[in-house]
Scaffold this motif. Structure first.
Motif, PDB file in Angstrom:
ATOM      1  N   ASP A 115      -0.424 -14.042   7.031  1.00 52.16           N
ATOM      2  CA  ASP A 115      -1.217 -14.872   6.493  1.00 52.16           C
ATOM      3  C   ASP A 115      -1.889 -15.767   7.464  1.00 52.16           C
ATOM      4  OD1 ASP A 115       1.878 -15.416   4.541  1.00 52.16           O
ATOM      5  OD2 ASP A 115       0.273 -14.367   4.149  1.00 52.16           O
ATOM      6  N   GLU A 116      -3.332 -15.381   7.542  1.00 51.81           N
ATOM      7  CA  GLU A 116      -3.797 -15.648   8.775  1.00 51.81           C
ATOM      8  C   GLU A 116      -4.863 -16.760   8.390  1.00 51.81           C
ATOM      9  OE1 GLU A 116      -4.640 -14.732  11.817  1.00 51.81           O
ATOM     10  OE2 GLU A 116      -2.771 -13.486  12.028  1.00 51.81           O
ATOM     11  N   VAL A 117      -5.287 -17.040   7.310  1.00 49.95           N
ATOM     12  CA  VAL A 117      -6.181 -18.059   6.505  1.00 49.95           C
ATOM     13  C   VAL A 117      -5.483 -18.943   5.542  1.00 49.95           C
ATOM     14  CG1 VAL A 117      -8.043 -16.708   7.171  1.00 49.95           C
ATOM     15  CG2 VAL A 117      -7.350 -16.476   4.885  1.00 49.95           C
ATOM     16  N   SER A 118      -6.011 -20.105   5.432  1.00 48.70           N
ATOM     17  CA  SER A 118      -5.466 -20.964   4.135  1.00 48.70           C
ATOM     18  C   SER A 118      -6.574 -21.152   3.118  1.00 48.70           C
ATOM     19  CB  SER A 118      -4.933 -22.217   4.964  1.00 48.70           C
ATOM     20  OG  SER A 118      -4.736 -23.165   3.687  1.00 48.70           O
ATOM     21  N   ILE A 119      -6.458 -20.836   1.976  1.00 47.78           N
ATOM     22  CA  ILE A 119      -7.491 -20.985   0.855  1.00 47.78           C
ATOM     23  C   ILE A 119      -6.769 -21.866  -0.019  1.00 47.78           C
ATOM     24  CG2 ILE A 119      -8.712 -19.766  -1.099  1.00 47.78           C
ATOM     25  CD1 ILE A 119      -8.698 -17.396   0.606  1.00 47.78           C
ATOM     26  N   PHE A 120      -7.520 -23.278  -0.271  1.00 48.50           N
ATOM     27  CA  PHE A 120      -6.847 -24.551  -0.861  1.00 48.50           C
ATOM     28  C   PHE A 120      -5.403 -24.655  -0.845  1.00 48.50           C
ATOM     29  CE2 PHE A 120     -10.649 -22.611  -3.425  1.00 48.50           C
ATOM     30  CZ  PHE A 120     -11.358 -23.656  -3.232  1.00 48.50           C
ATOM     31  N   GLY A 121      -4.988 -24.328   0.684  1.00 47.31           N
ATOM     32  CA  GLY A 121      -3.605 -24.780   0.856  1.00 47.31           C
ATOM     33  C   GLY A 121      -2.947 -23.706   0.834  1.00 47.31           C
ATOM     34  N   THR A 122      -3.144 -22.668   0.492  1.00 44.88           N
ATOM     35  CA  THR A 122      -2.328 -21.406   0.339  1.00 44.88           C
ATOM     36  C   THR A 122      -2.496 -20.352   1.306  1.00 44.88           C
ATOM     37  OG1 THR A 122      -2.349 -21.893  -2.060  1.00 44.88           O
ATOM     38  CG2 THR A 122      -1.483 -19.466  -1.221  1.00 44.88           C
ATOM     39  N   ARG A 123      -1.741 -20.082   2.202  1.00 44.19           N
ATOM     40  CA  ARG A 123      -1.698 -18.799   2.997  1.00 44.19           C
ATOM     41  C   ARG A 123      -1.757 -17.615   2.572  1.00 44.19           C
ATOM     42  NH1 ARG A 123      -3.365 -20.979   7.820  1.00 44.19           N
ATOM     43  NH2 ARG A 123      -2.803 -19.140   8.817  1.00 44.19           N
ATOM     44  N   THR A 124      -2.827 -16.895   2.935  1.00 43.32           N
ATOM     45  CA  THR A 124      -3.034 -15.655   2.294  1.00 43.32           C
ATOM     46  C   THR A 124      -3.743 -14.713   3.086  1.00 43.32           C
ATOM     47  OG1 THR A 124      -3.961 -14.395   0.043  1.00 43.32           O
ATOM     48  CG2 THR A 124      -5.093 -16.300   0.892  1.00 43.32           C
ATOM     49  N   PRO A 125      -3.578 -13.390   2.924  1.00 42.33           N
ATOM     50  CA  PRO A 125      -4.460 -12.281   3.693  1.00 42.33           C
ATOM     51  C   PRO A 125      -5.703 -12.167   3.138  1.00 42.33           C
ATOM     52  CG  PRO A 125      -2.877 -11.276   2.525  1.00 42.33           C
ATOM     53  CD  PRO A 125      -2.573 -12.709   2.221  1.00 42.33           C
ATOM     54  N   LEU A 126      -6.612 -11.915   4.025  1.00 40.53           N
ATOM     55  CA  LEU A 126      -8.081 -11.762   3.413  1.00 40.53           C
ATOM     56  C   LEU A 126      -8.301 -10.282   2.801  1.00 40.53           C
ATOM     57  CD1 LEU A 126     -10.055 -13.254   6.473  1.00 40.53           C
ATOM     58  CD2 LEU A 126      -9.932 -14.266   4.207  1.00 40.53           C
ATOM     59  N   GLN A 127      -7.499  -9.781   2.030  1.00 46.42           N
ATOM     60  CA  GLN A 127      -7.588  -8.504   1.187  1.00 46.42           C
ATOM     61  C   GLN A 127      -7.118  -8.761  -0.233  1.00 46.42           C
ATOM     62  OE1 GLN A 127      -5.545  -5.543   3.343  1.00 46.42           O
ATOM     63  NE2 GLN A 127      -6.120  -3.866   1.766  1.00 46.42           N
ATOM     64  N   LEU A 128      -7.788  -8.035  -1.184  1.00 46.55           N
ATOM     65  CA  LEU A 128      -7.384  -8.425  -2.613  1.00 46.55           C
ATOM     66  C   LEU A 128      -5.846  -7.897  -2.752  1.00 46.55           C
ATOM     67  CD1 LEU A 128      -7.598  -9.386  -5.389  1.00 46.55           C
ATOM     68  CD2 LEU A 128      -9.182  -7.417  -5.780  1.00 46.55           C
ATOM     69  N   THR A 129      -5.774  -6.484  -2.434  1.00 46.32           N
ATOM     70  CA  THR A 129      -4.422  -6.006  -2.595  1.00 46.32           C
ATOM     71  C   THR A 129      -4.384  -4.672  -1.587  1.00 46.32           C
ATOM     72  OG1 THR A 129      -2.790  -5.070  -4.205  1.00 46.32           O
ATOM     73  CG2 THR A 129      -5.165  -4.368  -4.194  1.00 46.32           C
ATOM     74  N   ASP A 130      -3.036  -4.150  -1.598  1.00 48.29           N
ATOM     75  CA  ASP A 130      -2.804  -3.057  -0.672  1.00 48.29           C
ATOM     76  C   ASP A 130      -1.473  -2.533  -1.118  1.00 48.29           C
ATOM     77  OD1 ASP A 130      -3.148  -1.209   1.150  1.00 48.29           O
ATOM     78  OD2 ASP A 130      -2.604  -2.362   2.659  1.00 48.29           O
ATOM     79  N   PHE A 131      -1.514  -1.159  -1.028  1.00 49.03           N
ATOM     80  CA  PHE A 131      -0.036  -0.335  -1.492  1.00 49.03           C
ATOM     81  C   PHE A 131      -0.038   0.862  -0.632  1.00 49.03           C
ATOM     82  CE2 PHE A 131      -3.555  -0.455  -4.809  1.00 49.03           C
ATOM     83  CZ  PHE A 131      -3.700   1.127  -4.580  1.00 49.03           C
ATOM     84  N   PRO A 132       1.130   1.512  -0.543  1.00 46.70           N
ATOM     85  CA  PRO A 132       1.285   2.771   0.140  1.00 46.70           C
ATOM     86  C   PRO A 132       0.154   3.658   0.281  1.00 46.70           C
ATOM     87  CG  PRO A 132       3.479   1.980  -0.496  1.00 46.70           C
ATOM     88  CD  PRO A 132       2.249   1.314  -1.382  1.00 46.70           C
ATOM     89  N   VAL A 133      -0.407   3.879  -1.144  1.00 51.01           N
ATOM     90  CA  VAL A 133      -1.210   5.113  -1.482  1.00 51.01           C
ATOM     91  C   VAL A 133      -2.558   4.496  -1.562  1.00 51.01           C
ATOM     92  CG1 VAL A 133       0.444   6.892  -1.998  1.00 51.01           C
ATOM     93  CG2 VAL A 133      -0.385   5.401  -3.671  1.00 51.01           C
ATOM     94  N   ALA A 134      -3.301   3.521  -0.833  1.00 46.04           N
ATOM     95  CA  ALA A 134      -4.388   2.858  -1.039  1.00 46.04           C
ATOM     96  C   ALA A 134      -5.551   3.579  -0.893  1.00 46.04           C
ATOM     97  CB  ALA A 134      -4.615   1.617  -0.113  1.00 46.04           C
ATOM     98  N   LEU A 135      -5.666   4.720  -0.032  1.00 49.62           N
ATOM     99  CA  LEU A 135      -6.660   5.581  -0.185  1.00 49.62           C
ATOM    100  C   LEU A 135      -6.800   6.582  -0.998  1.00 49.62           C
ATOM    101  CD1 LEU A 135      -7.037   5.785   4.006  1.00 49.62           C
ATOM    102  CD2 LEU A 135      -8.618   4.721   2.294  1.00 49.62           C
ATOM    103  N   LEU A 136      -5.631   6.842  -1.644  1.00 51.67           N
ATOM    104  CA  LEU A 136      -5.784   7.824  -2.675  1.00 51.67           C
ATOM    105  C   LEU A 136      -6.166   6.985  -3.961  1.00 51.67           C
ATOM    106  CD1 LEU A 136      -2.238   9.726  -2.528  1.00 51.67           C
ATOM    107  CD2 LEU A 136      -4.293  10.475  -1.668  1.00 51.67           C
ATOM    108  N   TYR A 137      -5.980   5.776  -3.935  1.00 49.91           N
ATOM    109  CA  TYR A 137      -6.899   5.092  -4.987  1.00 49.91           C
ATOM    110  C   TYR A 137      -8.196   5.081  -4.816  1.00 49.91           C
ATOM    111  CZ  TYR A 137      -8.543   0.889  -7.033  1.00 49.91           C
ATOM    112  OH  TYR A 137      -9.203  -0.217  -7.708  1.00 49.91           O
ATOM    113  N   VAL A 138      -8.754   4.923  -3.705  1.00 50.82           N
ATOM    114  CA  VAL A 138     -10.100   5.011  -3.329  1.00 50.82           C
ATOM    115  C   VAL A 138     -10.871   6.358  -3.992  1.00 50.82           C
ATOM    116  CG1 VAL A 138     -11.951   4.980  -1.387  1.00 50.82           C
ATOM    117  CG2 VAL A 138     -10.106   3.469  -1.604  1.00 50.82           C
ATOM    118  N   LEU A 139     -10.148   7.584  -3.323  1.00 46.39           N
ATOM    119  CA  LEU A 139     -10.530   8.819  -3.732  1.00 46.39           C
ATOM    120  C   LEU A 139     -10.379   9.134  -5.414  1.00 46.39           C
ATOM    121  CD1 LEU A 139      -8.856  11.139  -0.961  1.00 46.39           C
ATOM    122  CD2 LEU A 139     -11.163  10.617  -1.644  1.00 46.39           C
TER     123      LEU A 139
END
Length: 448
Positions: A115-139
């Motif tokens: 949780d590096e940044v705060s957006i309107f008071g909410t700590r959140t990562p700078l990434q929409l989503t991630d999951f264990p097979v993210a690159l298979l999703y890209v392919l």
């Protein structure tokens, strides 16, 4: 620094409120569209500089609004639907081509997973989503985009678009195999398919240095995957008029163009994530600035890496001529795929030996010795093969090195060194003899 454990970064995702998820999705869409607008102007400017031309300089300061003007022009053009087309598929094909290009960007990390940044008071990562097979999703999403191009060529009801669609399907399938094999080397080395964890494992050394063969194969495959020069065979206007989008106009044509540039940005972002450290600052900056990889600064580093790879696309277009189709397919099937397979076996062997506790010297001995032996045998084989050819050339003379077949392999080919072009039969000239003598210089010799 300790090696990150598998999937330790994934618990940061899936906890954002709905409005923040929507905001991140809008940001990804806006980032892609703005990058495409800049990339189109940048491409025209850079290619103009390479060719000693001016480039766009009318719309906006330094012509920066040229791509926006082009978009308005395409939107105002007449939207035609071919009478003999399958109208439902004809209209859906540009949408099927464009949407997957945007979807693949959802798993690209713009910053650390914590949780590096705060957006309107909410700590959140700078990434929409991630999951264990993210690159298979890209392919997977990249593969769906192929259907849009194939269906566009088929639904037009015309011969040239159909040929362009078939070319595109063969091209993308061929180069996706090499791209997937380069991904597999990264999976083996990092132990994860999550994009955030792959970036976390590139500390302190980027995978471009640790896996150089995979990086080179991916760079070549991403150019073929996006149908860009010198691999723009599906749109070969000299052969296929315009390829799969010949029968499209107005906004439907604009969507094909948008999908091509969005795919360029997406594959550049994937290359940055897998091989160039992702959001991490480059080496000189990270050594003297401790805060370079924290806060909002990581967005700057990954944006710069994406822009550098986009410049690579532009540089290739302004430098290399278009490949012939058989050369292009030979590169994919006979060079990239075998090299990727051999490299993948080497990487898997190295990781297996390291996991068993073998030292660096033992790994080099057990893996490097067989590779060196195979390369030595290949060199000896090539040397023994060249000796009879050189002997035949020396015996027959340089002009008799071999008979020249101008249609060898079914394609018109130039003569090899030592081969002589056969005489071209010509009909007798119908010009008067005096005119022939004057053209050949006979009158000049008489006057002197």
């Amino acid at each position: 620094m300790t090696t990150p454990q598998p999937y330790e970064t994934l618990h940061f995702f899936g906890q954002d409120p709905w409005w923040l998820v929507l905001l991140k999705a809008v940001f990804c869409f806006a980032f892609l569209v703005l990058t495409v607008l800049v990339a189109i102007v940048w491409e025209r400017k850079v290619v103009a500089w390479m060719q000693l031309r001016i480039g766009p300089n009318r719309h906006g300061p330094w012509g920066l609004l040229q791509s926006l003007a082009d978009g308005v022009k395409l939107a105002l053009k007449e939207d035609l639907v071919v009478k003999g087309s399958d109208k439902v598929v004809y209209v859906l094909a540009p949408i099927v081509c464009a949407i997957p290009a945007f979807m693949a960007f959802a798993v690209i990390p713009f910053g650390p997973a914590g949780d590096e940044v705060s957006i309107f008071g909410t700590r959140t990562p700078l990434q929409l989503t991630d999951f264990p097979v993210a690159l298979l999703y890209v392919l997977a999403t990249a593969s769906v985009g192929i259907y849009g191009i194939v269906l566009a060529g088929w639904s037009s009801g015309s011969t040239y678009p159909l040929l362009g669609g078939l070319r595109s399907s063969a091209q993308m399938i061929s180069y996706e195999i090499a791209m997937g094999l380069s991904f597999a080397a990264v999976f083996i080395y990092s132990g994860s398919m999550s994009t955030s964890e792959i970036v976390a494992h590139q500390q302190p050394t980027w995978f471009a240095a640790l896996l150089p063969v995979s990086f080179i194969v991916y760079i070549i495959a991403m150019v073929g995957e996006t149908n860009r020069a010198p691999f723009d065979l599906p749109e070969a206007e000299g052969e296929l008029v315009g390829g799969f989008n010949t029968e499209y106009s107005s906004l439907k044509f604009a969507m094909f163009m948008l999908a091509e540039y969005v795919n360029m940005v997406t594959v550049s972002a994937v290359a940055s994530t897998l091989f160039l450290g992702g959001w991490r600052a480059p080496w000189p900056v990270s050594t003297f600035w401790a805060g370079a990889n924290h806060g909002w600064w990581p967005m700057l580093w990954i944006t710069l890496k994406i822009q550098l790879l986009l410049f690579f696309f532009i540089w290739l277009r302004g430098t290399l001529p278009r490949f012939r189709y058989d050369q292009f397919m030979k590169l994919g099937w006979k060079v990239l795929i075998p090299v990727s397979l051999v490299w993948l076996v080497l990487i898997a062997s190295v990781r297996a030996l390291r996991n068993e506790g073998y030292g660096f010297g033992e790994v080099v001995l057990y893996v490097g010795a067989p590779v060196g032996a195979v390369l030595l045998l290949a060199l000896v084989r090539d040397f023994l093969r060249k000796q009879p050819e050189e002997a035949a050339t020396a015996e027959n003379g340089p002009d008799q090195a071999g008979e020249f077949d101008p249609m060898a392999g079914g394609y018109p080919v130039p003569p090899m060194p030592g081969q002589v072009l056969p005489p071209v039969p010509r009909r007798p000239s119908r010009a008067p003899k005096q005119l022939q003598d004057a053209l050949n210089g006979a009158d000049h010799s008489e006057g002197s």
